[in-house]
Design a protein around this motif. Structure first.
Motif, mmCIF file in Angstrom:
data_model
loop_
_atom_site.group_PDB
_atom_site.id
_atom_site.type_symbol
_atom_site.label_atom_id
_atom_site.label_comp_id
_atom_site.label_asym_id
_atom_site.label_seq_id
_atom_site.Cartn_x
_atom_site.Cartn_y
_atom_site.Cartn_z
ATOM 1 N N LYS A 66 0.833 -1.210 0.000
ATOM 2 C CA LYS A 66 0.000 0.000 0.000
ATOM 3 C C LYS A 66 0.865 1.256 0.000
ATOM 4 C CE LYS A 66 -3.917 -2.079 2.372
ATOM 5 N NZ LYS A 66 -4.631 -2.182 3.668
ATOM 6 N N LEU A 67 2.008 1.186 0.667
ATOM 7 C CA LEU A 67 2.916 2.330 0.707
ATOM 8 C C LEU A 67 3.699 2.484 -0.595
ATOM 9 C CD1 LEU A 67 4.348 1.941 4.330
ATOM 10 C CD2 LEU A 67 2.749 3.694 3.508
ATOM 11 N N ASP A 68 4.010 1.367 -1.232
ATOM 12 C CA ASP A 68 4.788 1.397 -2.474
ATOM 13 C C ASP A 68 4.318 0.269 -3.392
ATOM 14 O OD1 ASP A 68 6.604 1.537 -4.526
ATOM 15 O OD2 ASP A 68 8.390 1.324 -3.264
ATOM 16 N N ASP A 69 3.367 0.599 -4.242
ATOM 17 C CA ASP A 69 2.810 -0.420 -5.135
ATOM 18 C C ASP A 69 3.637 -0.596 -6.407
ATOM 19 O OD1 ASP A 69 2.167 1.881 -6.520
ATOM 20 O OD2 ASP A 69 0.038 1.394 -6.749
ATOM 21 N N ARG A 70 4.841 -0.010 -6.425
ATOM 22 C CA ARG A 70 5.736 -0.144 -7.573
ATOM 23 C C ARG A 70 7.031 -0.872 -7.207
ATOM 24 N NH1 ARG A 70 3.998 0.228 -12.031
ATOM 25 N NH2 ARG A 70 5.923 0.979 -12.889
ATOM 26 N N SER A 71 7.054 -1.505 -6.042
ATOM 27 C CA SER A 71 8.260 -2.183 -5.587
ATOM 28 C C SER A 71 8.270 -3.645 -6.017
ATOM 29 C CB SER A 71 8.387 -2.106 -4.062
ATOM 30 O OG SER A 71 9.454 -2.923 -3.619
ATOM 31 N N ALA A 72 9.159 -3.952 -6.936
ATOM 32 C CA ALA A 72 9.300 -5.342 -7.375
ATOM 33 C C ALA A 72 9.769 -6.226 -6.219
ATOM 34 C CB ALA A 72 10.277 -5.425 -8.543
ATOM 35 N N LEU A 73 10.579 -5.680 -5.331
ATOM 36 C CA LEU A 73 11.061 -6.451 -4.180
ATOM 37 C C LEU A 73 9.911 -6.937 -3.308
ATOM 38 C CD1 LEU A 73 14.126 -4.307 -3.055
ATOM 39 C CD2 LEU A 73 14.199 -6.615 -4.008
ATOM 40 N N ILE A 74 8.965 -6.061 -3.051
ATOM 41 C CA ILE A 74 7.820 -6.415 -2.198
ATOM 42 C C ILE A 74 6.993 -7.516 -2.855
ATOM 43 C CG2 ILE A 74 5.602 -5.576 -1.289
ATOM 44 C CD1 ILE A 74 7.066 -2.850 -0.812
ATOM 45 N N PHE A 75 6.690 -7.353 -4.129
ATOM 46 C CA PHE A 75 5.850 -8.343 -4.804
ATOM 47 C C PHE A 75 6.588 -9.664 -5.009
ATOM 48 C CE2 PHE A 75 3.572 -4.433 -5.649
ATOM 49 C CZ PHE A 75 2.287 -4.825 -5.299
#
Length: 182
Positions: A66-75
């Motif tokens: 939710k804070l960074d929906d563009r982070s490949a690391l998170i996904f």
């Protein structure tokens, strides 16, 4: 190759030693100090996952996304946890999103290949891993995973070539050594 298929699917290891407790404490403190940092939340989620609490880790990664929906690391990490938790469709969606977000980050592509291996879709595994290797030809874990896919398809020569390439790139890679029967 024997049990190498299972061995190749080691997305992440759960470490129950005292060390993981210290890492979890550190990551939790970091997330408290920086509650609006997606990276801090991702590190906390990783530590929680390694402590064996996958469902909780997915919740924290949801906050991070939710804070960074563009982070490949998170996904990518969320896809790994879904895969380890037995949720292949969710894993595939997150890993695909990670791969789409950062075309130069090959881990999601390799992980999509590993997910295909888990589902016995060896052709898809080969496609995904070869795509990753086209970006970074010297990725030892990708070569090992490709070797496993070839071995599962009965292509022992190709499998052996990739296990040997993995070892040439990372001589200490035990899984590739085991897959070669060394």
């Amino acid at each position: 190759v024997g049990d190498s298929k299972l061995a190749a699917i080691a997305f992440a290891r759960v470490d129950t030693s005292a060390r993981i407790g210290a890492v979890l404490t550190y990551a939790t403190d970091l997330a408290k100090q920086s509650p609006r940092s997606a990276l801090a939340l991702m590190l906390k989620a990783d530590a929680i996952m390694r402590a064996g609490r996958s469902k909780e880790a997915l919740g924290v990664l949801g906050e991070a996304a939710k804070l960074d929906d563009r982070s490949a690391l998170i996904f990518n990490l969320r896809g790994i946890i879904h895969a380890l938790s037995g949720s292949p469709p969710e894993a595939a969606a997150d890993l695909t999103r990670a791969a789409d977000l950062d075309k130069s980050f090959i881990d999601p592509q390799v992980n999509l290949g590993l997910l295909s291996l888990m589902g016995d879709d060896f052709s898809a595994a080969i496609d995904a891993i070869e795509k990753a290797l086209s970006l970074v030809p010297g990725h030892p874990l990708a070569h090992n995973a490709l070797g496993v896919a070839y071995a599962e398809m009965g292509l022992s020569g190709e499998a052996e070539d990739h296990f040997k390439q993995a070892l040439a790139l990372a001589p200490g890679l035990r899984i590739a050594r085991d897959n070669l029967g060394l």
